[in-house]
Design a protein around this motif. Structure first.
Motif, PDB file in Angstrom:
ATOM      1  N   ASP A  50       0.878  -1.098   0.370  1.00 10.54           N
ATOM      2  CA  ASP A  50      -0.533   0.333   0.122  1.00 10.54           C
ATOM      3  C   ASP A  50       0.852   1.477  -0.056  1.00 10.54           C
ATOM      4  O   ASP A  50       1.971   1.567   1.071  1.00 10.54           O
ATOM      5  N   GLY A  51       0.599   2.136  -0.862  1.00 10.27           N
ATOM      6  CA  GLY A  51       1.422   3.119  -0.761  1.00 10.27           C
ATOM      7  C   GLY A  51       1.205   4.178   0.332  1.00 10.27           C
ATOM      8  O   GLY A  51       2.711   4.838   0.162  1.00 10.27           O
ATOM      9  N   GLN A  52       0.464   4.125   1.214  1.00  6.08           N
ATOM     10  CA  GLN A  52       0.203   4.730   2.396  1.00  6.08           C
ATOM     11  C   GLN A  52       0.864   4.726   3.682  1.00  6.08           C
ATOM     12  O   GLN A  52       1.834   5.572   3.816  1.00  6.08           O
ATOM     13  N   VAL A  53       0.930   3.459   3.652  1.00  6.19           N
ATOM     14  CA  VAL A  53       2.139   2.575   4.100  1.00  6.19           C
ATOM     15  C   VAL A  53       3.089   3.218   3.864  1.00  6.19           C
ATOM     16  O   VAL A  53       4.183   3.329   4.763  1.00  6.19           O
ATOM     17  N   LEU A  54       4.167   2.926   3.118  1.00  6.59           N
ATOM     18  CA  LEU A  54       4.811   2.359   2.088  1.00  6.59           C
ATOM     19  C   LEU A  54       5.675   4.679   3.163  1.00  6.59           C
ATOM     20  O   LEU A  54       6.306   4.670   3.540  1.00  6.59           O
ATOM     21  N   TYR A  55       4.779   5.378   2.093  1.00  7.62           N
ATOM     22  CA  TYR A  55       4.784   6.478   2.566  1.00  7.62           C
ATOM     23  C   TYR A  55       4.782   7.069   4.388  1.00  7.62           C
ATOM     24  O   TYR A  55       6.664   7.744   4.783  1.00  7.62           O
ATOM     25  N   GLU A  56       4.460   6.034   4.902  1.00  2.00           N
ATOM     26  CA  GLU A  56       4.440   6.468   6.562  1.00  2.00           C
ATOM     27  C   GLU A  56       5.856   6.315   7.087  1.00  2.00           C
ATOM     28  O   GLU A  56       6.734   6.581   7.602  1.00  2.00           O
ATOM     29  N   GLN A  57       6.019   4.768   6.155  1.00  2.28           N
ATOM     30  CA  GLN A  57       7.601   4.134   6.650  1.00  2.28           C
ATOM     31  C   GLN A  57       8.572   5.315   6.177  1.00  2.28           C
ATOM     32  O   GLN A  57       9.291   5.054   7.355  1.00  2.28           O
ATOM     33  N   LEU A  58       8.212   5.540   5.404  1.00  2.00           N
ATOM     34  CA  LEU A  58       9.637   6.226   5.020  1.00  2.00           C
ATOM     35  C   LEU A  58       9.551   8.054   5.084  1.00  2.00           C
ATOM     36  O   LEU A  58      10.774   8.563   5.729  1.00  2.00           O
ATOM     37  N   ILE A  59       8.462   8.633   6.199  1.00  2.00           N
ATOM     38  CA  ILE A  59       8.712   9.345   6.150  1.00  2.00           C
ATOM     39  C   ILE A  59       9.404   9.162   7.743  1.00  2.00           C
ATOM     40  O   ILE A  59      10.266  10.758   8.108  1.00  2.00           O
ATOM     41  N   GLN A  60       8.966   8.331   8.648  1.00  2.00           N
ATOM     42  CA  GLN A  60       9.864   8.161   9.867  1.00  2.00           C
ATOM     43  C   GLN A  60      12.050   8.402   9.443  1.00  2.00           C
ATOM     44  O   GLN A  60      11.976   8.375  10.015  1.00  2.00           O
ATOM     45  N   GLN A  61      11.797   8.160   8.117  1.00  2.00           N
ATOM     46  CA  GLN A  61      13.434   8.205   7.749  1.00  2.00           C
ATOM     47  C   GLN A  61      13.544   9.234   6.974  1.00  2.00           C
ATOM     48  O   GLN A  61      14.585   9.762   5.986  1.00  2.00           O
ATOM     49  N   ASN A  62      12.332  10.250   6.752  1.00  2.00           N
ATOM     50  CA  ASN A  62      13.270  11.621   6.911  1.00  2.00           C
ATOM     51  C   ASN A  62      12.720  11.274   5.159  1.00  2.00           C
ATOM     52  O   ASN A  62      13.643  12.495   4.276  1.00  2.00           O
ATOM     53  N   ILE A  63      12.193  10.659   4.625  1.00  2.00           N
ATOM     54  CA  ILE A  63      11.350  10.566   2.421  1.00  2.00           C
ATOM     55  C   ILE A  63      10.551  10.542   2.482  1.00  2.00           C
ATOM     56  O   ILE A  63       9.854  10.006   3.350  1.00  2.00           O
ATOM     57  N   ALA A  64      10.508  11.674   1.773  1.00  2.00           N
ATOM     58  CA  ALA A  64       8.536  12.159   1.179  1.00  2.00           C
ATOM     59  C   ALA A  64       8.133  11.532  -0.157  1.00  2.00           C
ATOM     60  O   ALA A  64       9.282  11.188  -0.816  1.00  2.00           O
TER      61      ALA A  64
END
Ligand SMILES: Cc1ncc(COP(=O)(O)O)c(C=O)c1O
Length: 472
Positions: free
Chosen positions: A410-424
């Motif tokens: 899911d793109g939204q789940v990936l977004y949430e994981q990546l934003i934790q790593q400072n990547i949008a």
């Protein structure tokens, strides 16, 4: 059909059938003229038409080449018309934009091109000169519909594309977003039906939410981007007042619809007496020399309100847009008077000087060259890391790549994981809030391939691969 259109159609079919492959050089103009029996001018027109459709690109002094583009949507979807009577997306967009603002966030989710590419020293110099002139602060000539000279320059640009336009047809706005919103407001009442593409820039969904409209959606066509069959069916089935469509360098997917389909859209608008708000903010970012035609070009009956801006070419600093409003100019000016009132006179004056001294064209050439170079690099690097499990859609314009993740992700789940790593990144949920097929993301690729960018792409690929393993 003109000879050049016939020839373009033949070559297009050859590209679509795989006879001509990505990066292959097409016969030179002279060779093609000999092969086809058409004149050099006809062949040139045909190549330029294909270029405007993003199917081929021109390289300085080397000729025309087939553009690299994945075959999008190879699975033909059945005709599916959606109805969304209660849109609630604004908070999702708000939270997304807030989360991507901090300076430490790698901005692959941004809707704007890299600010370094948008910065133009000449424009800033003109702006500084204007700022020193007292006359620049005189609002009188800048009230709606906006600066007369700027409207004349914009009208000239339409005329260069073969679109008749008078400065009185144009209303200057605060970015394209205001142009789009005021147009929709002028044409609808709460509860009306409007039609959107199933996947579209979130601003369209926000506008529908704000105005209390019911939204009919049509799916993208697997091959051509726009599905005429679903479009006509929706127009027949629902009392649609207005369509809001993106047909050039579509955000987020990237496709550009061919001129035959655009002509058909114009005919259907007239047949069903429906208006079109045409969002064409990326019109100047086609990598080839020719700008793709808008539906406005085929609009014989004043059914199309064409919206664009300078924000994607000169940046947030030049938040100036416009709508080719034609007979709706007055209604839109009335609405503008109640909201933003006027667009900065300083900016409007600076744009007049920048464009009339031909600095804008030079800036656009530089911008397109860099966007193409950077996006190609991103595409190759992503293909190398994720090509076996993701579909990556490349089109010859703009600065976005649309990535299809494995279906279970899911793109939204990936977004949430990546934003934790400072990547949008921008998840599909922003563009299709009805929750259908959310395993897509949009990536902004307008950045030079630096160590920071490479590390972030490595991390993004790693997380996608890990997620994939954990669902297998
Ligand atoms: C497809 C699309 N339309 C319209 C806009 C708004 O344009 P502007 O920034 O000129 O208001 C954007 C901005 O991201 C966009 O992506």
């Amino acid at each position: 059909m003109y000879k050049s259109e016939k020839l373009a159609q033949t070559i297009r079919q050859m590209i679509e059938n795989g006879v001509w492959k990505a990066y292959e050089k097409l016969p030179s103009l002279r060779e093609q003229a000999q092969l086809s029996g058409y004149s050099l001018m006809t062949v040139l027109n045909a190549y330029q038409e294909l270029e405007a459709q993003g199917l081929v690109y021109a390289k300085d002094k080397s000729g025309y080449f087939v553009a690299e583009r994945a075959q999008p949507f190879t699975r033909k979807q059945p005709v599916q018309i959606g109805l969304n009577s209660r849109i609630q997306i604004n908070s999702v967009v708000f939270n997304f934009l807030k989360s991507t603002q901090p300076a430490e966030i790698v901005p692959f989710g941004s809707a704007f091109p890299n600010a370094e590419l948008l910065y133009n020293a000449k424009f800033m110099q003109i702006l500084a000169q204007q700022a020193k002139r007292k006359s620049s602060y005189n609002n009188q000539n800048h009230m709606p519909p906006g600066n007369q000279d700027l409207r004349q320059l914009i009208a000239n640009r339409y005329q260069l594309q073969g679109i008749p336009c008078h400065p009185n047809d144009i209303v200057i706005t605060s970015g394209a977003l205001e142009a789009l919103n005021l147009s929709l407001q002028a044409l609808t009442q709460p509860g009306d039906f409007i039609l959107l593409q199933q996947t579209i820039f979130y601003g369209a969904w926000q506008a529908a939410e704000r105005l209390g409209l019911q939204v009919i959606t049509i799916p993208e066509h697997p091959q051509f981007g726009f599905d005429l069959e679903s479009f006509e069916q929706a127009l027949k089935q629902y009392p649609i007042k207005v369509c809001w469509l993106m047909l050039n360098a579509h955000n987020p997917i990237g496709f550009t619809v061919n001129p035959e389909i655009k002509q058909k859209i114009a005919e259907l608008l007239y047949k069903y007496q429906v208006y079109l708000i045409e969002d064409d903010v990326y019109q100047e970012l086609n990598y080839g020399s020719a700008k793709p035609l808008p539906v406005k070009y085929f609009d014989q009956h004043q059914k199309v309100l064409h919206c664009a801006s300078f924000s994607k070419t000169l940046g947030m600093g030049a938040r100036v847009g416009w709508v080719y409003a034609g007979p709706f100019s007055d209604a839109i000016q009335h609405l503008q008077l109640m909201s933003t009132l006027t667009v900065s006179p300083l900016l409007q004056n600076a744009l007049v000087e920048f464009i009339s001294h031909h600095h804008y064209e030079k800036h656009l050439r530089h911008l397109r060259q860099h966007l193409e170079k950077y996006k190609k690099k991103f595409y190759q690097e992503l293909k190398a890391r994720l090509g076996s499990i993701c579909e990556i859609y490349y089109y010859s314009s703009g600065y976005f790549l649309w990535i299809e993740l494995p279906e279970q992700l899911d793109g939204q789940v990936l977004y949430e994981q990546l934003i934790q790593q400072n990547i949008a990144i921008a998840p599909a949920l922003l563009f299709r809030p009805d929750h259908a097929s959310q395993h897509y993301i949009r990536l902004n690729c307008s950045y030079e391939w630096t160590a920071r960018v490479e590390n972030s792409i490595n991390l993004l690929a790693e997380i996608i691969l890990q997620n994939r393993k954990s669902v297998d």
